[in-house]
Design a protein around this motif. Structure first.
Motif, PDB file in Angstrom:
ATOM      1  N   ASN A   1      37.617 -12.849  -8.918  1.00  0.00           N
ATOM      2  CA  ASN A   1      38.440 -12.759 -10.130  1.00  0.00           C
ATOM      3  C   ASN A   1      37.969 -13.737 -11.193  1.00  0.00           C
ATOM      4  OD1 ASN A   1      40.060 -10.767  -9.019  1.00  0.00           O
ATOM      5  ND2 ASN A   1      41.594 -12.217  -8.245  1.00  0.00           N
ATOM      6  N   TYR A   2      37.548 -14.917 -10.753  1.00  0.00           N
ATOM      7  CA  TYR A   2      37.059 -15.908 -11.714  1.00  0.00           C
ATOM      8  C   TYR A   2      35.818 -15.377 -12.432  1.00  0.00           C
ATOM      9  CZ  TYR A   2      35.895 -20.439 -13.719  1.00  0.00           C
ATOM     10  OH  TYR A   2      35.622 -21.455 -14.602  1.00  0.00           O
ATOM     11  N   LEU A   3      34.927 -14.735 -11.666  1.00  0.00           N
ATOM     12  CA  LEU A   3      33.685 -14.243 -12.240  1.00  0.00           C
ATOM     13  C   LEU A   3      33.878 -12.965 -13.045  1.00  0.00           C
ATOM     14  CD1 LEU A   3      31.282 -14.845  -9.209  1.00  0.00           C
ATOM     15  CD2 LEU A   3      31.443 -16.186 -11.302  1.00  0.00           C
ATOM     16  N   GLN A   4      34.860 -12.165 -12.669  1.00  0.00           N
ATOM     17  CA  GLN A   4      35.073 -10.893 -13.359  1.00  0.00           C
ATOM     18  C   GLN A   4      36.019 -10.996 -14.548  1.00  0.00           C
ATOM     19  OE1 GLN A   4      36.211  -8.242  -9.994  1.00  0.00           O
ATOM     20  NE2 GLN A   4      34.585  -6.915 -10.766  1.00  0.00           N
ATOM     21  N   THR A   5      37.027 -11.866 -14.410  1.00  0.00           N
ATOM     22  CA  THR A   5      38.112 -11.871 -15.391  1.00  0.00           C
ATOM     23  C   THR A   5      38.201 -13.167 -16.189  1.00  0.00           C
ATOM     24  OG1 THR A   5      39.367 -10.399 -13.937  1.00  0.00           O
ATOM     25  CG2 THR A   5      40.590 -11.515 -15.683  1.00  0.00           C
TER      26      THR A   5
ATOM     27  N   VAL B   1      36.020 -15.883 -16.501  1.00  0.00           N
ATOM     28  CA  VAL B   1      34.801 -16.144 -17.287  1.00  0.00           C
ATOM     29  C   VAL B   1      33.801 -15.039 -16.957  1.00  0.00           C
ATOM     30  CG1 VAL B   1      33.119 -17.889 -18.021  1.00  0.00           C
ATOM     31  CG2 VAL B   1      35.255 -18.623 -16.945  1.00  0.00           C
ATOM     32  N   PRO B   2      33.991 -13.841 -17.487  1.00  0.00           N
ATOM     33  CA  PRO B   2      33.175 -12.700 -17.078  1.00  0.00           C
ATOM     34  C   PRO B   2      31.683 -12.841 -17.346  1.00  0.00           C
ATOM     35  CG  PRO B   2      34.548 -12.155 -18.976  1.00  0.00           C
ATOM     36  CD  PRO B   2      35.033 -13.471 -18.454  1.00  0.00           C
ATOM     37  N   ALA B   3      31.319 -13.691 -18.286  1.00  0.00           N
ATOM     38  CA  ALA B   3      29.892 -13.884 -18.563  1.00  0.00           C
ATOM     39  C   ALA B   3      29.161 -14.484 -17.359  1.00  0.00           C
ATOM     40  CB  ALA B   3      29.710 -14.785 -19.779  1.00  0.00           C
ATOM     41  N   LEU B   4      29.916 -15.185 -16.499  1.00  0.00           N
ATOM     42  CA  LEU B   4      29.291 -15.834 -15.352  1.00  0.00           C
ATOM     43  C   LEU B   4      28.857 -14.855 -14.271  1.00  0.00           C
ATOM     44  CD1 LEU B   4      31.520 -19.015 -14.780  1.00  0.00           C
ATOM     45  CD2 LEU B   4      29.272 -18.878 -15.861  1.00  0.00           C
ATOM     46  N   LYS B   5      29.442 -13.680 -14.257  1.00  0.00           N
ATOM     47  CA  LYS B   5      29.156 -12.733 -13.172  1.00  0.00           C
ATOM     48  C   LYS B   5      27.667 -12.444 -13.051  1.00  0.00           C
ATOM     49  CE  LYS B   5      30.292  -8.147 -11.390  1.00  0.00           C
ATOM     50  NZ  LYS B   5      31.033  -6.886 -11.600  1.00  0.00           N
TER      51      LYS B   5
END
Length: 226
Positions: A87-91, A93-97
């Protein structure tokens, strides 16, 4: 320097280059995972991030109540480790995914997802680190993968910055060690702090021991080609 010969080994002493072709991971490519149930994990995350210049947004915190023991149930892994990171990577800070290449776990993040069904090669027991390499691949169902999946990075010649693939989203590493001595100013176990500190001034030379016995058979290709 010429090698010295022993019956089954070659010893070489020579400078160890850091070639540009294998790019080092940059701070913005690393996601540091901290277990907020553990003061030690929090201290390690803070110290490492400060030393390495990891951006604040590149730190993901597991919720209070996440186990600090080595083992975790499949349900708790899904809800307290996998889903918060995803969720952190998708929502959040989505740029981090797609930006990050490495997930770095800290001490007192669990090590093992316990078996829920099956036995032998049909067990669902797994390494937390291995499971996190599979984020977003769709290869591991909620109940866990029965048996095993081959390591897609095994024997790879690619650098960490080029490791992502359809069968492995991220390299997963871990800062761990003994906690019998704590560095008072930082709260970080001395064993782990030394790992971090030594990495700031890597050796430029070294001695490598290579097995060179021509009579041995059955060597694995990755060892022969290393």
């Amino acid at each position: 320097m010429p090698p010295s010969r022993r019956p089954d080994r070659w010893y070489h002493s020579f400078p160890t280059p850091r070639p540009a072709a294998r790019a080092d991971l940059k701070p913005h490519q690393v996601l540091v995972v901290v277990n907020d149930s553990s003061p030690i994990s929090q201290s390690i995350g803070q110290y490492y991030s400060g030393i390495r210049g990891i951006p604040a947004q590149n730190q993901s915190h597991l919720p209070l109540g996440t186990p600090t023991s080595e083992h975790i149930s499949r349900v708790d892994y899904n809800t307290k480790i996998r889903d918060p990171i995803a969720n952190y990577l998708q929502t959040t800070v989505p740029a981090l995914k797609t930006q990050i290449k490495c997930i770095l776990l800290t001490k007192e993040c669990p090590l093992t997802v316990d078996n829920t069904t099956g036995s032998g090669i049909t067990q669902t027991v797994a390494s937390v680190d291995s499971e996190l390499t599979q984020l977003f691949t769709g290869l591991v169902p909620d109940g866990g993968q029965q048996g095993w999946l081959g390591n897609p990075y095994f024997a790879s010649q690619l650098g960490f910055d080029q490791s992502s693939s359809a069968s492995m989203s991220y390299i997963v590493c871990r800062l761990d060690g003994y906690a019998d001595q704590i560095d008072a100013p930082t709260g970080v176990p001395v064993d782990i702090k030394n790992l971090i500190d030594r990495s700031q001034t890597p050796a430029g030379t070294g001695t490598f021991l290579l097995d060179g016995d021509p009579t041995k058979t059955g060597a694995t290709p990755w060892a022969s080609n290393g």
